[in-house]
Motif scaffolding. Structure first.
Motif, PDB file in Angstrom:
ATOM      1  N   LEU A   1     -39.451 -48.341  62.441  1.00 25.48           N
ATOM      2  CA  LEU A   1     -39.489 -48.241  60.977  1.00 25.48           C
ATOM      3  C   LEU A   1     -38.338 -47.512  60.317  1.00 25.48           C
ATOM      4  N   PRO A   2     -37.529 -46.679  61.004  1.00 24.94           N
ATOM      5  CA  PRO A   2     -36.418 -46.052  60.296  1.00 24.94           C
ATOM      6  C   PRO A   2     -35.438 -47.034  59.690  1.00 24.94           C
TER       7      PRO A   2
ATOM      8  N   ASP B   1     -43.406 -46.532  65.739  1.00 23.67           N
ATOM      9  CA  ASP B   1     -42.760 -45.718  64.708  1.00 23.67           C
ATOM     10  C   ASP B   1     -41.240 -45.769  64.800  1.00 23.67           C
TER      11      ASP B   1
ATOM     12  N   CYS C   1     -37.471 -50.647  51.419  1.00 21.92           N
ATOM     13  CA  CYS C   1     -38.820 -50.714  50.862  1.00 21.92           C
ATOM     14  C   CYS C   1     -38.836 -50.155  49.440  1.00 21.92           C
TER      15      CYS C   1
ATOM     16  N   THR D   1     -40.851 -43.106  56.163  1.00 14.02           N
ATOM     17  CA  THR D   1     -39.613 -43.621  56.759  1.00 14.02           C
ATOM     18  C   THR D   1     -38.519 -42.566  56.753  1.00 14.02           C
ATOM     19  N   GLU D   2     -38.364 -41.869  55.641  1.00 13.29           N
ATOM     20  CA  GLU D   2     -37.349 -40.832  55.549  1.00 13.29           C
ATOM     21  C   GLU D   2     -37.635 -39.691  56.522  1.00 13.29           C
TER      22      GLU D   2
ATOM     23  N   ARG E   1     -36.918 -40.867  60.067  1.00 11.26           N
ATOM     24  CA  ARG E   1     -35.466 -41.032  60.244  1.00 11.26           C
ATOM     25  C   ARG E   1     -34.798 -39.685  60.523  1.00 11.26           C
TER      26      ARG E   1
ATOM     27  N   ALA F   1     -36.349 -49.544  57.848  1.00 12.05           N
ATOM     28  CA  ALA F   1     -36.930 -50.090  56.624  1.00 12.05           C
ATOM     29  C   ALA F   1     -36.446 -49.328  55.404  1.00 12.05           C
TER      30      ALA F   1
END
Length: 420
Positions: A247-248, A244, A253, A265-266, A269, A250
């Motif tokens: 993925l911040p 995990d 997308c 993602t948000e 993050r 990304a």
């Protein structure tokens, strides 16, 4: 001992401009206790013995790259600082496989977005580096990163995003055609293509390929996420894993194609970095344990300039490349076995020897050619002694000429004629 994480500086409302740095920051923020680490936006590759960022410093120990740092934290804490400690064997295998997938497929998309696309690179990426890099790195590092990103994505077939390369290629082809006499001289001058015209001509060519690349990356992750809070684990699992933290980054997308992935993602993050706070320098992240980077020293400036000069010289560039290869292979965080380290070190030494032999052969051949040309008289070599001897010989000739002057010989013959 407080751990220190050295990273590239912040940009684009993120704590760092680099994907590996962002993943490492996210992982450390999730696993390390408060007060046990500091985040330093060094943005200077020379601070790390391996010449890479991110780099984790623990006293005299340096570890670089995301995966190596994750492994080091697990070993250093004896398993306490490990987001994956509760995963079983199949879940660990899935975690490793999807992490490799994210790193191998996500990095090219970042390269294409930030570096290869000319409008983004010259309009956003290069100025972002210039905002936090110190002189002379602000003029040296961005072009090197730009070239490296183009080399990594060359096989994807979307090099037409690089408008500068397209224009240079067009000029080379045009010059070659002119030199071959294929274009009359009166047709040589023609207006240059504008950025808009080039973009319009290449937009359709790139669109399908880019859509395929993004779909290949986001669709499997969207399917894997499903309705879960995080990528791995059961639906009710609320614990993030090392996967995990990748993925911040990304941020590109497509919300239409992967809406759940965008929301996820948000959320991750904000969990890792906190809420960004606007400032004069862009955005800051007060939740992270920032520490100001030290000013670059005069010695570091000199080292950077000398290194750049050396990398521009073919012979020195190869020497430095082989030395770096051997140094990285022999470092504790290389991830190589003893046999692999030995093999890589032997390869680096062999490459260096081959280069020395090649240079010696060229020098010996040139010396032999010059010697032959001197021997056959195509070249003449005069030393100081030779010049003096030549001057003495010229003086002797002049004395002989004056002693046997034609006029003197005539007078002598006239005098002797009377005696006869």
């Amino acid at each position: 001992m407080v751990l220190q994480l050295h990273v590239w500086g912040p940009a684009f409302a993120l704590p760092s401009i680099d994907a590996q740095c962002l993943a490492t920051i996210a992982y450390c923020s999730l696993v390390l206790p408060k007060g046990s680490w500091e985040l330093i936006p060094s943005s200077d590759l020379s601070v790390s013995p391996t010449g890479e960022l991110p780099a984790l410093q623990n006293g005299t120990v340096w570890v670089s790259r995301f995966r190596n740092i994750v492994d080091y934290l697990r070993q250093y804490s004896e398993g306490a600082w490990d987001l994956d400690r509760e995963l079983d064997a199949p879940e660990r295998a899935d975690n490793l496989a999807f992490a490799s997938f994210v790193e191998s497929r996500g990095q090219p998309l970042i390269d294409l977005s930030l570096y290869v696309t000319s409008q983004n690179y010259y309009g956003n990426t290069s100025p972002a580096y210039g905002a936090f890099l110190q002189w002379p790195n602000q003029w040296i590092l961005p072009p090197k990163l730009h070239s490296a990103a183009k080399a990594r994505t060359e096989h994807l077939g979307v090099s037409s995003l690089d408008l500068q390369a397209m224009e240079e290629q067009r000029q080379r082809e045009h010059s070659a055609a002119v030199a071959a006499g294929q274009i009359p001289k009166n047709f040589i001058q023609r207006p240059r293509d504008t950025v808009s015209s080039l973009l319009g001509r290449t937009a359709q060519q790139n669109q399908f390929r880019l859509e395929a690349l993004t779909s290949e990356f986001f669709e499997p992750l969207e399917a894997m996420l499903g309705r879960k809070q995080y990528l791995l684990g059961a639906d009710e699992d609320s614990q993030p894993r090392s996967l995990d933290s990748l993925l911040p980054v990304a941020a590109g997308c497509d919300a239409l194609k992967a809406p759940r992935l965008v929301t996820y993602t948000e959320r991750v993050r904000r969990q890792c970095f906190g809420e960004p706070a606007p400032s004069e320098a862009g955005h800051t992240f007060p939740a992270l344990p920032w520490r100001s980077a030290e000013r670059i020293s005069v010695a570091a400036v000199g080292t950077t300039l000398l290194g750049t000069l050396a990398d521009s010289t073919p012979f020195l560039r190869e020497v430095r490349r082989n030395n770096r290869l051997k140094q990285v292979a022999e470092s504790p965080d290389s991830g190589l076995s003893g046999t692999e380290k030995k093999a890589v070190s032997m390869y680096a030494d062999a490459s260096k020897r081959d280069m020395y032999v090649s240079i010696a052969t060229v020098v010996a051949g040139a010396a032999a050619l010059v010697g032959y040309m001197v021997h056959v008289g195509l070249l003449s070599v005069q030393t100081g002694a030779g010049v003096e001897e030549e001057e003495e010989d010229n003086g002797a000739v002049e004395s002989f000429d004056s002693a046997f002057d034609p006029g003197s010989v005539g007078d002598f013959l006239g005098n002797t004629r009377g005696l006869v």
